[in-house]
Scaffold this active site. Structure first.
Site, PDB file in Angstrom:
ATOM      1  CG  HIS A  64       0.044  -1.303   4.754  1.00 20.14           C
ATOM      2  ND1 HIS A  64      -0.581  -0.874   5.800  1.00 20.14           N
ATOM      3  CD2 HIS A  64      -0.679   0.031   3.623  1.00 20.14           C
ATOM      4  CE1 HIS A  64      -1.291   0.321   5.720  1.00 20.14           C
ATOM      5  NE2 HIS A  64      -1.097   0.719   4.639  1.00 20.14           N
ATOM      6  CB  CYS A 124      -5.436   5.013   3.716  1.00 21.34           C
ATOM      7  SG  CYS A 124      -4.943   3.506   3.087  1.00 21.34           S
TER       8      CYS A 124
END
Length: 681
Positions: free
Chosen positions: A65, A193
């Site tokens: 991603h 993250c």
């Protein structure tokens, strides 16, 4: 709002053998659906995210991603692989692959939907349904969260009928005491993250589910791309322990001071949540209390510092602190260096001694404009050392350390300690602030500690140390380093160029690469002829790996897979832009041949650049700042020579093994993931 995933974005028979090929296959579906505007640009962003941390998860899931300017609408593409694809998970290859694409400026609604998918991937029933699905339309609907009408009817039929309210007979005090006696263990957690799209929310869901299984009440704050909603202060106050599962700095850490703390990376929150909860309980039972470093709303409480639970060893943390300062300093170097270089290009080197433009400026004179650019650039350069020191301290102890860090950096300039003085001042400021935060203070004083007491006393201590204790020795060391760089000539300069070239090309964006780059950028804080040569050599060597792989895929196409050849086209632009990471996909697929080859090429380029005396004032830009480089033609020759050496070695090493093409696949080098038979030459 358009659907995030449609049947056209589902591939139930994904045949790709490598993660790069899988990402390309799914990305091609996004391009066909007009969700991605530039295939190679988008894949470069995916690869850059993958280089930060593998996206494979336990349970056979891969979630490549990224956020990219090449994405026109938030999109999901799903592929199911029968053979499995290695995404770096500890338990083996992934058979369920989600490619998640978010625009660079994705709105909160879209990111909330993407985060919802990340949470559902932690549900075994959901993943089992994905593995059993046979119709792309039904699978797309399942991923969107839509359920067939018959499924909804089943759930409604299974819904229990509410029982009438029972009369409250128990004594109120007795109920309260019983409830208090059976109160569950409470944990508050923060997950985050680098991208803030997938791992953040998967870790949150994993911790929550593990808490339910253990009878522990877990409340999670997700600090993702859609921003974050702070935990209720009452919930934090009532918590028995804290878990941080993060790969970027936790924001507003002072809220968690005085609680047992488990501090880990985000993937630990996904893969082993039960262990983290058990560790938090053990710490609470032992009474281990951690003071969150960098408290920005409170001072120390006399408790232990959290360093014992940090991500890694002291060396890792030290590198993180230093790179924090360098990353904030680089924009000042870039802006100031380019402005000064432009001023020299327009008015010559005598521009540096021009009268202040505030006193003399003629609109129609090129020399006046050159002087203006030079003086603006010099003003930007004056911030380099203070910014470096300030943000090293900030990386160690958050906002209370900014003032003493900047003050220490300014003093480093005053005593002529330069770049090394800035490093020392930043580390001293961070350490002093962290020490002050450990001192027990009365509750009434905590509000003024971060805005008054800590900056005041820390600045005084750092100032004393820099002026009286360490400033002059560091200034002498800085002077010796400057003299050494200026005196480099002949074989000494070439050897330094070789070493820097090897470091830039060994891990292509990793720790060694960053150390070499930081050394070069640091020299620009006090630019001399020697430091400008070092900067030129570092940038030239960093351009070699992607350029070499681009050339190799052009001249010997049969040695590379179709995916690698397409990556090679993108590598031309990445290499020319000084983005060394453009060679990472090739190195990951065949490290034993690619890495030594590009290291040899980088060493040649670094040595030649130093031997030619090429100089560079800008810390970045690649081929686009060649007009601002000293000895530009020889500089380009050095890059070309290193690229040719690396290309020749890659072709030679890969060509040493003959490959027999599989009838159903490409002809190419083994180790890249395509089906083929290798015959030793």
């Amino acid at each position: 709002m358009s659907e995030l995933i449609t049947a056209e974005l589902v591939d139930l028979d994904l045949s790709a053998a490598t993660k790069d090929a899988a990402a390309r296959s799914l990305a091609e579906r996004m391009v066909a659906a007009h969700r991605v505007t530039d295939l190679d640009g988008f894949l470069a962003d995916v690869a850059a995210r993958e280089a930060q941390m593998p996206t494979g998860l336990d349970g056979g899931i891969g979630i490549p991603h990224c956020r990219s300017e090449h994405v026109s609408a938030p999109t999901l593409a799903f592929g199911r692989s029968a053979a499995g694809i290695d995404f770096g998970a500890a338990d083996g290859p992934a058979d369920l692959v989600f490619l998640i694409a978010a625009p660079a400026g994705a709105d909160d609604d879209h990111l909330t939907i993407l985060s919802g998918l990340a949470r559902r991937l932690m549900d075994p029933e959901f993943t089992a349904a994905l593995r059993a699905g046979t119709d792309p339309r039904a699978v797309a609907a399942l991923i969107r969260g839509e359920e067939p009408a018959e499924k909804q009817a089943e759930k409604q039929a299974e819904k229990p009928v509410e029982e009438p309210a029972r009369e409250q007979r128990a004594d109120t005090d007795g109920e309260t005491a019983e409830a208090a006696e059976s109160a569950p263990f409470r944990i508050v957690a923060v997950t985050s993250c680098p991208t803030g799209i997938a791992h953040t929310y998967m870790a949150a869901e994993s911790l929550t589910a593990a808490g339910r299984a253990e009878g522990v009440e877990v409340t999670v704050e997700t600090q993702g791309s859609a921003g974050f909603e702070k935990l209720d202060p009452a919930v934090v106050a009532a918590a028995d322990a804290v878990i941080w599962a993060h790969d970027v700095e936790v924001r507003e850490k002072a809220r968690f001071r005085g609680k047992p703390l488990v501090d880990v990376g985000v993937k630990a929150g996904i893969n082993r949540p039960a262990e983290l909860i058990a560790e938090a309980r053990r710490k609470a039972e032992r009474g281990e209390i951690a003071a969150a470093p960098g408290a920005d709303a409170a001072a120390g409480s006399g408790d232990e510092d959290a360093s014992g639970a940090d991500h890694g060893h002291f060396g890792v943390r030290l590198r993180t602190y230093l790179m924090s300062g360098v990353s904030y300093m680089v924009p000042f170097v870039a802006a100031g260096g380019l402005l000064i270089a432009l001023s020299f290009a327009i008015g010559g080197y005598e521009t540096a001694g021009a009268t202040s433009v505030a006193e003399h400026f003629v609109w129609g004179e090129a020399d006046s404009w050159a002087a203006l650019l030079n003086q603006i650039g010099s003003a930007a350069f004056a911030f380099l050392v203070p910014v470096l020191a300030g943000y090293i301290a900030y990386g160690m102890a958050d906002r209370p350390a900014l003032v003493p860090g900047f003050v220490g950096g300014a003093i480093a300039l005053t005593v002529n300690a330069g770049f090394l003085g800035g490093l020392a001042a930043g580390l001293l400021a961070g350490a002093v602030v962290m020490a002050i935060q450990r001192i027990p203070v009365h509750t009434t004083l905590r509000g003024i500690m971060p805005v008054l007491v800590i900056p005041l006393f820390a600045s005084a201590v750092v100032g004393f140390l820099m002026f009286i204790v360490v400033g002059k020795p560091i200034a002498s060391l800085q002077s010796a380093l400057t003299d050494w760089l200026n005196g480099l000539s002949g074989s000494n300069a070439v050897i330094l160029g070789v070493v820097l070239g090897l470091m830039m090309c060994f891990d292509m964006g990793g720790p060694l690469n960053k150390v070499a780059y930081a050394f070069a950028v640091g020299g620009l804080a006090d630019p001399t002829d020697g430091s400008l040569k070092v900067m030129a050599a570092v940038m030239a060597a960093g351009m070699v790996p992607p350029l070499a792989m681009a050339l190799a895929t052009t001249v010997r196409r049969k040695l590379f897979t179709k995916t690698e050849r397409e990556n090679g086209r993108a590598a031309w632009v990445l290499g020319a832009s000084f983005i060394t990471e453009g060679a990472i996909p090739f190195a990951a697929a065949d490290p034993l041949r690619v890495i030594p080859s590009v290291m040899a090429g980088g060493a040649v380029t670094g040595a030649l650049s130093m031997a030619f005396g090429a100089t560079l004032r800008a810390p970045h830009g690649g081929a686009f700042v060649v007009p601002l480089i000293g000895e530009p033609f020889l500089y380009l020759l050095a890059i070309a020579a290193g690229t040719l050496v690396a290309t020749a070695l890659v072709v030679l090493l890969k060509g040493a093994r003959r490959t027999v093409p599989d009838p159903a696949g490409d002809v190419g080098a083994t180790g890249s993931g395509d089906p083929r038979v290798t015959v030793a030459a």
